[in-house]
Design a protein around this motif. Structure first.
Motif, PDB file in Angstrom:
ATOM      1  N   PHE A   1       2.844 -18.412   7.157  1.00 44.97           N
ATOM      2  CA  PHE A   1       1.898 -17.754   7.889  1.00 44.97           C
ATOM      3  C   PHE A   1       0.854 -19.145   8.250  1.00 44.97           C
ATOM      4  O   PHE A   1       0.510 -19.156   9.445  1.00 44.97           O
ATOM      5  CB  PHE A   1       0.862 -17.049   6.854  1.00 44.97           C
ATOM      6  CG  PHE A   1      -0.210 -16.566   7.591  1.00 44.97           C
ATOM      7  CD1 PHE A   1      -0.187 -15.717   8.664  1.00 44.97           C
ATOM      8  CD2 PHE A   1      -1.634 -16.483   6.934  1.00 44.97           C
ATOM      9  CE1 PHE A   1      -1.429 -15.076   9.345  1.00 44.97           C
ATOM     10  CE2 PHE A   1      -2.532 -16.058   7.322  1.00 44.97           C
ATOM     11  CZ  PHE A   1      -2.543 -15.330   8.514  1.00 44.97           C
ATOM     12  N   LEU A   2       0.772 -20.157   7.292  1.00 46.06           N
ATOM     13  CA  LEU A   2       0.066 -21.109   7.959  1.00 46.06           C
ATOM     14  C   LEU A   2       0.720 -21.939   8.964  1.00 46.06           C
ATOM     15  O   LEU A   2      -0.001 -22.236   9.888  1.00 46.06           O
ATOM     16  CB  LEU A   2      -0.130 -22.090   6.588  1.00 46.06           C
ATOM     17  CG  LEU A   2      -0.808 -23.351   6.970  1.00 46.06           C
ATOM     18  CD1 LEU A   2      -2.342 -23.303   7.422  1.00 46.06           C
ATOM     19  CD2 LEU A   2      -0.889 -24.250   5.676  1.00 46.06           C
TER      20      LEU A   2
ATOM     21  N   LEU B   1       3.395 -11.078   4.184  1.00 41.39           N
ATOM     22  CA  LEU B   1       2.752 -11.076   3.027  1.00 41.39           C
ATOM     23  C   LEU B   1       1.797 -10.043   2.643  1.00 41.39           C
ATOM     24  O   LEU B   1       1.240  -9.790   1.814  1.00 41.39           O
ATOM     25  CB  LEU B   1       1.703 -12.354   3.287  1.00 41.39           C
ATOM     26  CG  LEU B   1       2.245 -13.950   3.095  1.00 41.39           C
ATOM     27  CD1 LEU B   1       1.111 -14.720   3.857  1.00 41.39           C
ATOM     28  CD2 LEU B   1       2.437 -14.188   1.792  1.00 41.39           C
ATOM     29  N   GLU B   2       1.696  -8.850   3.545  1.00 41.48           N
ATOM     30  CA  GLU B   2       0.527  -8.130   3.486  1.00 41.48           C
ATOM     31  C   GLU B   2       0.617  -7.363   2.283  1.00 41.48           C
ATOM     32  O   GLU B   2      -0.336  -7.275   1.583  1.00 41.48           O
ATOM     33  CB  GLU B   2       0.585  -7.199   4.829  1.00 41.48           C
ATOM     34  CG  GLU B   2      -0.682  -6.018   4.387  1.00 41.48           C
ATOM     35  CD  GLU B   2      -0.509  -5.151   5.768  1.00 41.48           C
ATOM     36  OE1 GLU B   2      -1.288  -5.063   6.495  1.00 41.48           O
ATOM     37  OE2 GLU B   2       0.654  -4.410   6.076  1.00 41.48           O
ATOM     38  N   TRP B   3       1.797  -6.764   1.775  1.00 43.03           N
ATOM     39  CA  TRP B   3       1.954  -6.032   0.585  1.00 43.03           C
ATOM     40  C   TRP B   3       1.282  -6.809  -0.693  1.00 43.03           C
ATOM     41  O   TRP B   3       0.548  -6.205  -1.613  1.00 43.03           O
ATOM     42  CB  TRP B   3       3.406  -5.951  -0.053  1.00 43.03           C
ATOM     43  CG  TRP B   3       4.177  -6.933  -0.506  1.00 43.03           C
ATOM     44  CD1 TRP B   3       4.796  -8.017   0.281  1.00 43.03           C
ATOM     45  CD2 TRP B   3       4.110  -7.477  -1.500  1.00 43.03           C
ATOM     46  NE1 TRP B   3       5.445  -8.970  -0.437  1.00 43.03           N
ATOM     47  CE2 TRP B   3       5.105  -8.946  -1.752  1.00 43.03           C
ATOM     48  CE3 TRP B   3       4.019  -6.908  -2.997  1.00 43.03           C
ATOM     49  CZ2 TRP B   3       5.388  -9.409  -3.085  1.00 43.03           C
ATOM     50  CZ3 TRP B   3       4.028  -7.618  -4.132  1.00 43.03           C
ATOM     51  CH2 TRP B   3       4.849  -8.896  -4.056  1.00 43.03           C
ATOM     52  N   ALA B   4       1.407  -7.996  -0.552  1.00 40.94           N
ATOM     53  CA  ALA B   4       0.828  -8.982  -1.877  1.00 40.94           C
ATOM     54  C   ALA B   4      -0.670  -9.310  -1.677  1.00 40.94           C
ATOM     55  O   ALA B   4      -1.341  -9.334  -2.651  1.00 40.94           O
ATOM     56  CB  ALA B   4       1.645 -10.332  -2.046  1.00 40.94           C
TER      57      ALA B   4
ATOM     58  N   TYR C   1      -4.235 -18.521   0.457  1.00 39.37           N
ATOM     59  CA  TYR C   1      -3.388 -17.566   0.104  1.00 39.37           C
ATOM     60  C   TYR C   1      -2.199 -18.624  -0.617  1.00 39.37           C
ATOM     61  O   TYR C   1      -1.710 -18.232  -1.814  1.00 39.37           O
ATOM     62  CB  TYR C   1      -2.444 -17.174   1.306  1.00 39.37           C
ATOM     63  CG  TYR C   1      -3.263 -15.927   1.824  1.00 39.37           C
ATOM     64  CD1 TYR C   1      -4.080 -15.082   1.054  1.00 39.37           C
ATOM     65  CD2 TYR C   1      -2.800 -15.737   3.079  1.00 39.37           C
ATOM     66  CE1 TYR C   1      -4.618 -13.862   1.584  1.00 39.37           C
ATOM     67  CE2 TYR C   1      -3.495 -14.383   3.603  1.00 39.37           C
ATOM     68  CZ  TYR C   1      -4.266 -13.598   2.921  1.00 39.37           C
ATOM     69  OH  TYR C   1      -4.885 -12.588   3.614  1.00 39.37           O
ATOM     70  N   ARG C   2      -1.936 -19.567  -0.084  1.00 36.71           N
ATOM     71  CA  ARG C   2      -0.935 -20.562  -0.910  1.00 36.71           C
ATOM     72  C   ARG C   2      -1.450 -21.196  -2.118  1.00 36.71           C
ATOM     73  O   ARG C   2      -0.767 -21.096  -3.136  1.00 36.71           O
ATOM     74  CB  ARG C   2      -0.622 -21.875   0.235  1.00 36.71           C
ATOM     75  CG  ARG C   2       0.545 -22.818  -0.426  1.00 36.71           C
ATOM     76  CD  ARG C   2       0.732 -23.701   0.654  1.00 36.71           C
ATOM     77  NE  ARG C   2      -0.834 -24.687   0.768  1.00 36.71           N
ATOM     78  CZ  ARG C   2      -0.886 -25.592   1.606  1.00 36.71           C
ATOM     79  NH1 ARG C   2       0.182 -25.854   2.284  1.00 36.71           N
ATOM     80  NH2 ARG C   2      -1.976 -26.228   1.971  1.00 36.71           N
TER      81      ARG C   2
ATOM     82  N   ALA D   1       6.871  -5.664   7.478  1.00 35.87           N
ATOM     83  CA  ALA D   1       6.311  -5.513   6.174  1.00 35.87           C
ATOM     84  C   ALA D   1       7.317  -4.931   5.050  1.00 35.87           C
ATOM     85  O   ALA D   1       7.370  -5.133   3.952  1.00 35.87           O
ATOM     86  CB  ALA D   1       5.164  -4.639   6.461  1.00 35.87           C
ATOM     87  N   LEU D   2       8.033  -4.016   5.483  1.00 34.75           N
ATOM     88  CA  LEU D   2       9.245  -3.189   4.776  1.00 34.75           C
ATOM     89  C   LEU D   2       9.938  -4.033   4.354  1.00 34.75           C
ATOM     90  O   LEU D   2      10.755  -3.926   3.230  1.00 34.75           O
ATOM     91  CB  LEU D   2       9.702  -1.902   5.320  1.00 34.75           C
ATOM     92  CG  LEU D   2       8.628  -0.819   5.590  1.00 34.75           C
ATOM     93  CD1 LEU D   2       9.143   0.563   5.964  1.00 34.75           C
ATOM     94  CD2 LEU D   2       7.919  -0.446   4.045  1.00 34.75           C
ATOM     95  N   SER D   3      10.614  -4.905   5.235  1.00 40.06           N
ATOM     96  CA  SER D   3      11.727  -5.819   4.844  1.00 40.06           C
ATOM     97  C   SER D   3      11.358  -6.680   3.901  1.00 40.06           C
ATOM     98  O   SER D   3      12.173  -6.974   3.045  1.00 40.06           O
ATOM     99  CB  SER D   3      12.247  -6.389   6.016  1.00 40.06           C
ATOM    100  OG  SER D   3      12.759  -5.757   7.229  1.00 40.06           O
ATOM    101  N   SER D   4      10.157  -7.384   3.990  1.00 38.80           N
ATOM    102  CA  SER D   4       9.645  -8.099   3.184  1.00 38.80           C
ATOM    103  C   SER D   4       9.435  -7.329   1.555  1.00 38.80           C
ATOM    104  O   SER D   4      10.046  -7.969   0.339  1.00 38.80           O
ATOM    105  CB  SER D   4       8.248  -9.000   3.244  1.00 38.80           C
ATOM    106  OG  SER D   4       7.767  -9.472   2.284  1.00 38.80           O
ATOM    107  N   VAL D   5       8.945  -6.070   1.495  1.00 36.23           N
ATOM    108  CA  VAL D   5       8.878  -5.416   0.169  1.00 36.23           C
ATOM    109  C   VAL D   5      10.244  -5.030  -0.278  1.00 36.23           C
ATOM    110  O   VAL D   5      10.615  -5.103  -1.577  1.00 36.23           O
ATOM    111  CB  VAL D   5       8.043  -4.078   0.582  1.00 36.23           C
ATOM    112  CG1 VAL D   5       8.188  -3.125  -0.734  1.00 36.23           C
ATOM    113  CG2 VAL D   5       6.590  -4.309   0.774  1.00 36.23           C
ATOM    114  N   GLN D   6      11.217  -4.825   0.612  1.00 32.37           N
ATOM    115  CA  GLN D   6      12.709  -4.497   0.139  1.00 32.37           C
ATOM    116  C   GLN D   6      13.304  -5.757  -0.477  1.00 32.37           C
ATOM    117  O   GLN D   6      13.680  -5.526  -1.936  1.00 32.37           O
ATOM    118  CB  GLN D   6      13.733  -4.486   1.535  1.00 32.37           C
ATOM    119  CG  GLN D   6      14.666  -4.266   1.185  1.00 32.37           C
ATOM    120  CD  GLN D   6      15.825  -4.015   2.434  1.00 32.37           C
ATOM    121  OE1 GLN D   6      15.448  -3.869   3.195  1.00 32.37           O
ATOM    122  NE2 GLN D   6      17.190  -3.759   2.050  1.00 32.37           N
TER     123      GLN D   6
END
Length: 608
Positions: A51-52, A84-87, A152-153, A200-205
């Motif tokens: 993200f940075l 990153l959003e979920w976290a 965040y990091r 977002a869902l791929s990251s959560v998966q």
């Protein structure tokens, strides 16, 4: 059905539940971390770096003065954030408020004004075309985002993530996609909600499937189906949101709930509106009617509800002994009164605003059109003392009620006090508030449909739902599934909007009522009002804070024209987009049909 585009007045309410989440994220450090959670933490550090990097690439592109390149880099940055959003929404919400908060000032209960920052403000500088005159502002905003990404990091370098928190956060992200990720809620100009939700869902998966055991492929299969559906969508206006939720999202959150139980993780709960063990957003017990109480002892009980119900219909609370709560909040009218504005207690003039329903009032963190009451107890006290509404005196009421043996017994049952010699005013307020909390009714035909009864809605009503969530943009302010303005999925923020309601149906001037400006006197709050629930709207005509529209059809026409500004009224701070929606007559009928499907059933059962 306000549209969240350029400007918005947001009223924030922070509850104890959010503070617990913040504490879980900020105040814990790594000690004997579980191998899975440690791997996830390390991944979040890498995603924070990504993200940075995306922000730095966007900043570097500024010097090129190329709109298309800037927009491309911006879209990449948003996708990096969504991974990153979920976290970050769960473990670092304060920083996330700066990264992806609304592009307008926010007003806290204390009166503090939070100025906008982050991706949504940057979006307005880059779309539809970047203006070189904005370069200094853009660079300044990007510099802040760089700091946020570094925060965040650093946060994830040191934080301890518990398995139960990770799965809780994962399920909340699916809920977030359902409510906010299918309508361009936070990217109204870049318009890539489906791609962002897929990311977002791929990251959560990747996170959640680490907890699956053996050859159990249910969770990967469900995630894969949802991501594929989002990755190959039809046009925005034709996307079948009803199908996505019922076929993909609901089974997904049900499986996440099952997995959480299967792993036998710590059963740690805190008081929040959306219950942690809710299998879906539409489960019968998904929402906690006691979420916004001031203290645990204020929770509604059977005894308090019975007492509050009797008080609700008792005229002794009014100064003239002629008016009860039910005089204006009539059960057979969905606890409204069917009037443009009711008369004051003298019967000689009209009160200031239209009477709203009390059904599901417990599911919002602030009360009244101007959000001036932070609890139902405060609302009760305000109405009883209001010289126009009930002109009562709570202390005098306690003395009157104490003389009644029936009430003495009811208060003793509801509030056991040793050697009781009087009634406390707080007990009256809490009893009435408890009765209102009992009016939580999420049992419409729409709810039945979302719980699996496909026959409970007609195709016309399903079409209306898809329009409500898509083309008509109603859901960008009336959030699924409560359809009020309490922001999901954390439900600690409630919003007010400036939509430009005219003084009368055909007037060319805005209604003079200042709304939220009365208690939060900033210019952007002038004529701002709470976004009320659409549930039971078919039973609560007339509409708007001043009651000027007699039918739902008239309300839909108002929004179709772009609110007051779209109709030619002077509303310089309107938060509703003034663009016309271009709804066809058929589409308007479908939207109204869907709204009628939101009527609660069994209202009489809780009121008599």
């Amino acid at each position: 059905m306000p549209i969240r585009l350029a400007m918005r007045s947001t009223f924030k309410v922070i509850t104890a539940g959010l503070l617990v989440v913040i504490g879980c994220g900020l105040l814990s450090f790594r000690r004997h971390a579980d191998p899975i959670s440690e791997t996830i933490r390390e991944k979040l550090v890498l995603q924070s770096d990504s993200f940075l990097t995306s922000i730095q690439r966007l900043r570097h592109a500024v010097s090129a003065d190329n709109t298309l390149l800037l927009q491309k880099r911006f879209r990449e940055a948003r996708l990096a954030y969504k991974r990153l959003e979920w976290a970050v929404e769960y473990f670092d919400p304060l920083t996330t408020r700066q990264v992806n908060g609304p592009p307008v000032p926010e007003t806290e209960l204390s009166g503090q004004v939070i100025q906008p920052n982050g991706l949504q403000v940057i979006e307005e500088l880059l779309f539809p075309r970047f203006k070189p005159a904005s370069v200094k502002v853009l660079i300044s905003l990007l510099d802040v985002l760089v700091v946020n990404a570094e925060e965040y990091r650093n946060h994830f370098k040191h934080a301890s993530l518990q398995d139960w928190q990770i799965l809780d956060a994962a399920k909340l992200e699916v809920f977030r996609v359902e409510a906010l990720g299918l309508n361009n809620f936070d990217n109204p100009l870049a318009r890539q909600c489906f791609a962002e939700s897929a990311a977002a869902l791929s990251s959560v998966q990747e996170v959640a499937t680490r907890y699956t055991q053996g050859d159990d492929n249910r969770l990967p299969r469900l995630f894969g189906g949802a991501v594929q559906y989002l990755s190959h969508p039809t046009a925005f206006n034709r996307f079948d949101r009803a199908a996505f939720i019922t076929v993909y999202a609901n089974p997904l959150t049900m499986e996440l709930t099952r997995l959480h139980k299967q792993l036998n993780l710590p059963d740690i709960h805190y008081n929040r509106l959306l219950n942690q063990d809710a299998p879906t957003l539409f489960d019968q017990n998904a929402f906690n009617r006691n979420a916004y109480i001031n203290a645990p002892e204020d929770s509604a009980t059977t005894q308090k509800i019975a007492l509050g119900k009797k008080l609700f219909f008792d005229t002794r609370l009014s100064g003239t002994m002629t008016r009860s709560c039910a005089s204006c909040h009539q059960p057979d009218k969905a606890f409204s009164d069917g009037l443009i504005k009711n008369l004051d207690i003298t019967g000689k003039k009209k009160i200031f605003r239209n009477t709203p329903t009390l059904i599901n009032a417990a599911l919002q963190p602030a009360q009244f059109y101007d959000l001036r009451a932070a609890s139902l107890e405060d609302q009760v006290n305000d109405v009883v003392a209001n010289p126009d509404e009930m002109h009562g005196d709570m202390k005098l009421s306690t003395q009157k009620l104490w003389q009644d043996k029936t009430y003495r017994d009811l208060f003793a049952d509801a509030f056991p006090v040793k050697n009781r010699a009087a009634i406390d005013t707080a007990e009256i307020m809490n009893a009435l508030a408890s009765y209102i909390r009992s009016l939580t009714l999420l049992n419409s035909r729409f709810d039945a449909y979302m719980r699996g009864d496909q026959k409970s809605l007609t195709q016309t009503e399903v079409n209306g739902f898809n329009l409500f969530m898509g083309k008509a943009k109603c859901s960008t302010c009336h959030y699924l599934p409560l359809f009020n303005s309490t922001l999901p999925p954390r439900y600690v923020q409630m919003e007010a909007e400036v939509i430009g309601v005219p003084k009368s149906k055909n007037a060319k001037v805005i209604d003079p009522d200042p709304g939220l400006f009365t208690i939060q006197p900033q210019d952007f709050n002038r004529h701002a009002f709470k976004v009320t629930t659409v549930r039971n709207a078919a039973k609560t005509a007339p509409y708007m804070h001043n009651g000027i529209y007699k039918t739902l059809e008239e309300v839909v026409d108002f929004y179709d024209q772009g609110g007051g500004a779209g109709m030619g009224l002077r509303v310089p701070n309107q938060t509703l987009a003034s663009d016309h929606l271009h709804l066809s007559p058929k589409e308007k009928k479908e939207i109204v049909a869907f709204i009628r499907a939101l009527d609660s059933s069994s209202i009489n059962a809780v009121s008599h």
